[in-house]
Design an enzyme around this catalytic site. Sequence first.
Site, PDB file in Angstrom:
ATOM      1  CG  ASN A 110      -1.851   1.206   1.257  1.00 22.05           C
ATOM      2  OD1 ASN A 110      -2.519   1.497   0.269  1.00 22.05           O
ATOM      3  ND2 ASN A 110      -1.903   1.914   2.375  1.00 22.05           N
ATOM      4  CG  HIS A 112      -0.750   6.489   4.586  1.00 18.28           C
ATOM      5  ND1 HIS A 112      -2.127   6.448   4.608  1.00 18.28           N
ATOM      6  CD2 HIS A 112      -0.377   7.400   5.518  1.00 18.28           C
ATOM      7  CE1 HIS A 112      -2.573   7.279   5.539  1.00 18.28           C
ATOM      8  NE2 HIS A 112      -1.529   7.871   6.097  1.00 18.28           N
ATOM      9  CB  SER A 139       5.003   5.548   4.039  1.00 17.88           C
ATOM     10  OG  SER A 139       5.369   6.667   4.821  1.00 17.88           O
ATOM     11  CG  ASP A 148      -2.988   3.827   6.986  1.00 15.33           C
ATOM     12  OD1 ASP A 148      -3.021   3.213   5.911  1.00 15.33           O
ATOM     13  OD2 ASP A 148      -3.769   4.759   7.264  1.00 15.33           O
TER      14      ASP A 148
END
Length: 216
Positions: A110, A112, A139, A148
């Site tokens: 992912n 972020h 990030s 997260d």
Amino acid sequence: MPGPCNLVVLLSGAGSNLQAMIDSFAHADTPVRIRAVIANRADAHGLERARAAGIETRVLEHAGYAGREAFDQALIALIDGFAPQLVALAGFMRILSPGFVRHYHGRLLNIHPSLLPRHKGLHTHQRALEAGDSEHGCSVHFVTEELDGGPLVVQAAVAVAPDDTPETLARRVHAQEHQIYPLAVRWFAEGRLCLSERGVTFDGQPLPASGHLIRP
């Protein structure tokens, strides 16, 4: 030689990080093949980006399912039909169930828009300004059951200017997202990046908790 790493990208919106990957992996000798793009919204512009690049697309709208777990099980079945080695979340606006995250443990990334662990969640650019942060950024991390909160791979930091607004700051952060996300995917495809019982390793060596930090 093994073939390229099959990548499935999940998104809900504009797909600018998808476009960065399409552009980065357009060469014949790329180690990554974007096998499919899946959206939970039929109007996601990222689907048009994928179609323009000749990438298969699918839409799976969550409204037709009884709950998060039922939707995620259908999503797993759809993703696995493309036999990916890696799944990348690129603005996929769904909180994923623990079962989904466990199914893709070690192969789910992912991006972020903050320097994690600061500013988890939404409205990160506004919150960075309100906190008086001197730098902000983005990030890439492996996804775990903590929102997260998964192990970091790479971060890019940008200086916060005195006259920044959430919009101006977002533009600079987005530019860095488009650099580091394809980079992290490439590292994984090349076998340089791995999540194991030892944590995140890069070229066989443990990464620090902050991952790679890039200051353009």
